[in-house]
Write an enzyme that holds these catalytic residues in place. Structure first.
Site, PDB file in Angstrom:
ATOM      1  N   ASP A  52      46.294  36.138  46.590  1.00 55.73           N
ATOM      2  CA  ASP A  52      47.531  36.351  47.349  1.00 55.73           C
ATOM      3  C   ASP A  52      47.444  35.914  48.797  1.00 55.73           C
ATOM      4  O   ASP A  52      48.452  35.901  49.496  1.00 55.73           O
ATOM      5  CB  ASP A  52      47.913  37.842  47.320  1.00 55.73           C
ATOM      6  CG  ASP A  52      48.304  38.262  45.931  1.00 55.73           C
ATOM      7  OD1 ASP A  52      49.117  37.559  45.336  1.00 55.73           O
ATOM      8  OD2 ASP A  52      47.771  39.269  45.448  1.00 55.73           O
TER       9      ASP A  52
ATOM     10  N   HIS B 196      39.194  42.626  46.080  1.00 53.70           N
ATOM     11  CA  HIS B 196      39.614  42.587  44.685  1.00 53.70           C
ATOM     12  C   HIS B 196      38.740  43.552  43.886  1.00 53.70           C
ATOM     13  O   HIS B 196      37.550  43.687  44.172  1.00 53.70           O
ATOM     14  CB  HIS B 196      39.449  41.165  44.129  1.00 53.70           C
ATOM     15  CG  HIS B 196      40.225  40.945  42.877  1.00 53.70           C
ATOM     16  ND1 HIS B 196      39.748  41.307  41.648  1.00 53.70           N
ATOM     17  CD2 HIS B 196      41.455  40.428  42.688  1.00 53.70           C
ATOM     18  CE1 HIS B 196      40.651  41.010  40.747  1.00 53.70           C
ATOM     19  NE2 HIS B 196      41.699  40.482  41.338  1.00 53.70           N
TER      20      HIS B 196
ATOM     21  N   HIS C 232      49.390  45.215  43.778  1.00 55.70           N
ATOM     22  CA  HIS C 232      49.181  44.240  42.691  1.00 55.70           C
ATOM     23  C   HIS C 232      49.939  42.973  43.080  1.00 55.70           C
ATOM     24  O   HIS C 232      49.513  42.239  43.961  1.00 55.70           O
ATOM     25  CB  HIS C 232      49.663  44.878  41.384  1.00 55.70           C
ATOM     26  CG  HIS C 232      49.296  44.142  40.147  1.00 55.70           C
ATOM     27  ND1 HIS C 232      48.497  43.032  40.130  1.00 55.70           N
ATOM     28  CD2 HIS C 232      49.615  44.362  38.839  1.00 55.70           C
ATOM     29  CE1 HIS C 232      48.351  42.609  38.887  1.00 55.70           C
ATOM     30  NE2 HIS C 232      49.023  43.398  38.076  1.00 55.70           N
TER      31      HIS C 232
HETATM   32  C1  LIG Z   1      42.672  44.848  45.830  1.00 54.41           C
HETATM   33  C2  LIG Z   1      42.213  46.255  46.203  1.00 54.41           C
HETATM   34  C3  LIG Z   1      43.345  47.232  45.798  1.00 54.41           C
HETATM   35  C4  LIG Z   1      40.942  46.601  45.401  1.00 54.41           C
HETATM   36  O1  LIG Z   1      40.654  47.915  45.701  1.00 54.41           O
HETATM   37  P1  LIG Z   1      39.371  48.691  45.174  1.00 54.41           P
HETATM   38  O2  LIG Z   1      38.571  47.879  44.225  1.00 54.41           O
HETATM   39  O3  LIG Z   1      39.869  50.005  44.681  1.00 54.41           O
HETATM   40  O4  LIG Z   1      38.499  48.843  46.470  1.00 54.41           O
HETATM   41  P2  LIG Z   1      38.473  50.112  47.416  1.00 54.41           P
HETATM   42  O5  LIG Z   1      39.861  50.492  47.809  1.00 54.41           O
HETATM   43  O6  LIG Z   1      37.610  51.158  46.777  1.00 54.41           O
HETATM   44  O7  LIG Z   1      37.729  49.537  48.691  1.00 54.41           O
HETATM   45  C5  LIG Z   1      36.314  49.518  48.881  1.00 54.41           C
HETATM   46  C6  LIG Z   1      36.043  49.513  50.381  1.00 54.41           C
HETATM   47  O8  LIG Z   1      36.565  48.308  50.962  1.00 54.41           O
HETATM   48  C7  LIG Z   1      37.617  48.610  51.893  1.00 54.41           C
HETATM   49  N1  LIG Z   1      38.685  47.653  51.628  1.00 54.41           N
HETATM   50  C8  LIG Z   1      39.096  47.190  50.419  1.00 54.41           C
HETATM   51  N2  LIG Z   1      40.046  46.267  50.578  1.00 54.41           N
HETATM   52  C9  LIG Z   1      40.244  46.149  51.911  1.00 54.41           C
HETATM   53  C10 LIG Z   1      41.082  45.345  52.677  1.00 54.41           C
HETATM   54  N3  LIG Z   1      41.923  44.498  52.109  1.00 54.41           N
HETATM   55  N4  LIG Z   1      41.032  45.464  54.018  1.00 54.41           N
HETATM   56  C11 LIG Z   1      40.177  46.319  54.597  1.00 54.41           C
HETATM   57  N5  LIG Z   1      39.326  47.109  53.918  1.00 54.41           N
HETATM   58  C12 LIG Z   1      39.368  47.024  52.576  1.00 54.41           C
HETATM   59  C13 LIG Z   1      38.052  50.039  51.571  1.00 54.41           C
HETATM   60  O9  LIG Z   1      38.610  50.663  52.693  1.00 54.41           O
HETATM   61  C14 LIG Z   1      36.761  50.632  51.133  1.00 54.41           C
HETATM   62  O10 LIG Z   1      35.992  50.886  52.282  1.00 54.41           O
HETATM   63  P3  LIG Z   1      35.072  52.212  52.362  1.00 54.41           P
HETATM   64  O11 LIG Z   1      34.028  52.032  51.302  1.00 54.41           O
HETATM   65  O12 LIG Z   1      34.546  52.216  53.754  1.00 54.41           O
HETATM   66  O13 LIG Z   1      35.992  53.377  52.076  1.00 54.41           O
HETATM   67  C15 LIG Z   1      41.919  46.368  47.721  1.00 54.41           C
HETATM   68  O14 LIG Z   1      40.878  45.479  48.063  1.00 54.41           O
HETATM   69  C16 LIG Z   1      43.159  46.118  48.570  1.00 54.41           C
HETATM   70  O15 LIG Z   1      43.926  47.054  48.827  1.00 54.41           O
HETATM   71  N6  LIG Z   1      43.353  44.844  49.039  1.00 54.41           N
HETATM   72  C17 LIG Z   1      44.536  44.524  49.791  1.00 54.41           C
HETATM   73  C18 LIG Z   1      45.703  44.342  48.858  1.00 54.41           C
HETATM   74  C19 LIG Z   1      45.594  43.060  48.074  1.00 54.41           C
HETATM   75  O16 LIG Z   1      45.323  41.992  48.624  1.00 54.41           O
HETATM   76  N7  LIG Z   1      45.856  43.159  46.750  1.00 54.41           N
HETATM   77  C20 LIG Z   1      45.899  41.989  45.875  1.00 54.41           C
HETATM   78  C21 LIG Z   1      44.915  42.076  44.792  1.00 54.41           C
HETATM   79  S1  LIG Z   1      44.901  40.582  43.845  1.00 54.41           S
END
Ligand SMILES: CC(C)(COP(=O)(O)OP(=O)(O)OC[C@H]1O[C@@H](n2cnc3c(N)ncnc32)[C@H](O)[C@@H]1OP(=O)(O)O)[C@@H](O)C(=O)NCCC(=O)NCCS
Length: 428
Positions: free
Chosen positions: A362, A306, A267
């Site tokens: 971010d 996101h 987050h």
């Molecule tokens: C923000 C976040 C937690 C959202 O997660 P989510 O909606 O639960 O999405 P998921 O984790 O289900 O990801 C969906 C797919 O994209 C991939 N993915 C998501 N974010 C990714 C990233 N930053 N880098 C690489 N792959 C990513 C996942 O591995 C997944 O791939 P798959 O379908 O092959 O398994 C996630 O994108 C993330 O961890 N981002 C990096 C951290 C970040 O920047 N957070 C700030 C948010 S404001």
């Protein structure tokens, strides 16, 4: 007009049910009538992480994740970021309308005159270790404030809630600045009520020997960043504030729960992780190898992706512009060059395109905070300062919402069936 209902046939019993559809939703409780026998508890929905469940009605922030739209009380974030002050935005989020000049003056004066914290808070903060993470200090400090204002428990009284809103808006920056000074082993700098909100905060963090030369471009850049973080509907920390607040606890405690949620790397901690990632990459020629690692599932591209935005995060677009303004003042940072190149490569890569992964808020914010002189550990504290008015507005809305009750999700029990207690002597 087509009927606004959903017809469900339960193939276990052959029975059919008609459920009303309102605002694009069905009520989860309407499913409870669907049962196989009188003893059956009734049908529930299973929605870990609330992927498809609206938990409240809210009139504060509108997001269209597919189109990349963000609006506070109907005003586009782009216009607000360009024209409004942070306190104006805080007023808008909490009161529902932009303030007129008199309202803004009253609100700003009230916030300005409550910036001091009880000196015992200082003793309390001094108890932390020299290397305490500032987010841990902030959540402890804000939680502790509740004990200084026992009247804050009176959450039924709107005037009392307003008073706590003013207190939190005034005092959280003071505690946040104290956490910064702790991080640097510097004596606490007390609030100056002759300065504006941002100017006072910057002064409390950077003043040395009572002196600080303000850079108005950097101050406005910080203000824009806080505005861009001010609310983001039902995100993890806001949901935490609402869930904890739904127990009827005072707002200091509910807000400290929001701070705790924001502390997590998925987050608010993501911008910190972005900088670590840029350090790990080190130079532009190592970007392709890093991207390959991410695609193999060995780590994530931090600052990308996101839960809601499935296109370019509108805040990231605005922040990128702020980054250029800031670096024009502070000088170019090689990490910014790596970030820009990384973004360009990722935006053309099938892995990220197919998963709709775009830069989020971010991706650039950490670089800006670092250029301003804030250490990595402190970035999330700045996010918390920005999100504070949103938490308060959402808490206020939750308190006034007659449909809300104490938050209490259901579960699917997966543990063992009932069994007799085994005395210690008989256990293998
Ligand atoms: C923000 C976040 C937690 C959202 O997660 P989510 O909606 O639960 O999405 P998921 O984790 O289900 O990801 C969906 C797919 O994209 C991939 N993915 C998501 N974010 C990714 C990233 N930053 N880098 C690489 N792959 C990513 C996942 O591995 C997944 O791939 P798959 O379908 O092959 O398994 C996630 O994108 C993330 O961890 N981002 C990096 C951290 C970040 O920047 N957070 C700030 C948010 S404001």
């Amino acid at each position: 007009m087509a009927q606004q209902t959903l017809t469900i046939t339960d193939n276990r019993t052959g029975k059919t049910y008609e459920l009303p559809i309102a605002d694009g939703t069905i009520k989860a409780m309407d499913l409870r009538q669907i049962r196989t026998s009188a003893e059956d508890f009734g049908l529930m929905t299973y929605d870990p992480a609330f992927m498809n469940t609206a938990a409240c009605r809210s009139a504060i922030t509108f997001i269209d994740g597919d189109k990349g739209i963000l609006e506070y009380r109907g005003y586009p974030i782009e216009e607000i970021a360009e024209h409004a002050s942070f306190l104006e935005v805080a007023y808008l989020l909490n009161e529902g309308e932009l303030p007129n000049a008199a309202q803004l003056k009253k609100w700003s004066d009230e916030v300005r005159y409550h910036t001091y914290v009880h000196t015992n808070i200082i003793k309390f903060l001094e108890g932390f270790r020299y290397d305490a993470h500032p987010m841990g200090m902030l959540l402890g400090g804000v939680g502790a404030l509740s004990t200084f204002y026992p009247d804050a428990k009176n959450i039924e009284d709107p005037r009392c809630r307003y008073a706590q809103r003013v207190r939190l808006m005034s005092k959280v920056p003071t505690i946040a600045a104290f956490c910064f000074r702790n991080l640097h082993g510097l004596p606490y700098e007390f609030p100056r009520n002759d300065l504006d909100y941002i100017g006072n905060f910057v002064n409390m963090t950077f003043s040395i020997g009572g002196k600080h030369e303000p850079n108005l471009v950097l101050q406005r850049a910080l203000e824009i960043l806080l505005i861009l973080h001010a609310d983001h509907e039902q995100n993890c920390s806001t949901s935490a504030v609402r869930a904890v607040g739904s127990s009827g606890v005072d707002p200091f405690s509910a807000i400290s729960a929001g701070i705790a949620a924001l502390y997590g790397p998925l987050h608010g901690g993501a911008n910190e992780a972005v900088l670590r990632m840029l350090d790990e990459i080190g130079s532009k020629d190592r970007i392709p190898a890093f991207i390959e690692k991410v695609k193999k599932g060995e780590g994530r591209l931090m600052g990308f992706g996101h839960r809601v935005y499935k296109s370019y995060d509108p805040r990231a677009r605005l922040i990128k512009k702020v980054a250029y303004d800031v670096f024009a003042q502070t000088g170019m940072n090689p990490k910014l060059e790596i970030a820009i190149e990384l973004e360009q490569i990722a935006l053309k890569d099938e892995y990220f395109i197919s998963r709709k992964l775009y830069p989020n808020v971010d991706f650039y914010s950490g670089l800006i905070y670092q250029a301003m002189g804030y250490p990595t550990d402190y970035f999330t504290v700045l996010f918390a300062l920005g999100r504070l008015p949103g938490w308060l507005a959402q808490w206020e809305e939750m308190i006034g919402d007659k449909e809300q009750k104490i938050a209490r999700p259901r579960q699917i029990f997966t543990g063992p069936a009932r069994r007799p207690y085994v005395p210690l002597a008989k256990r293998g």
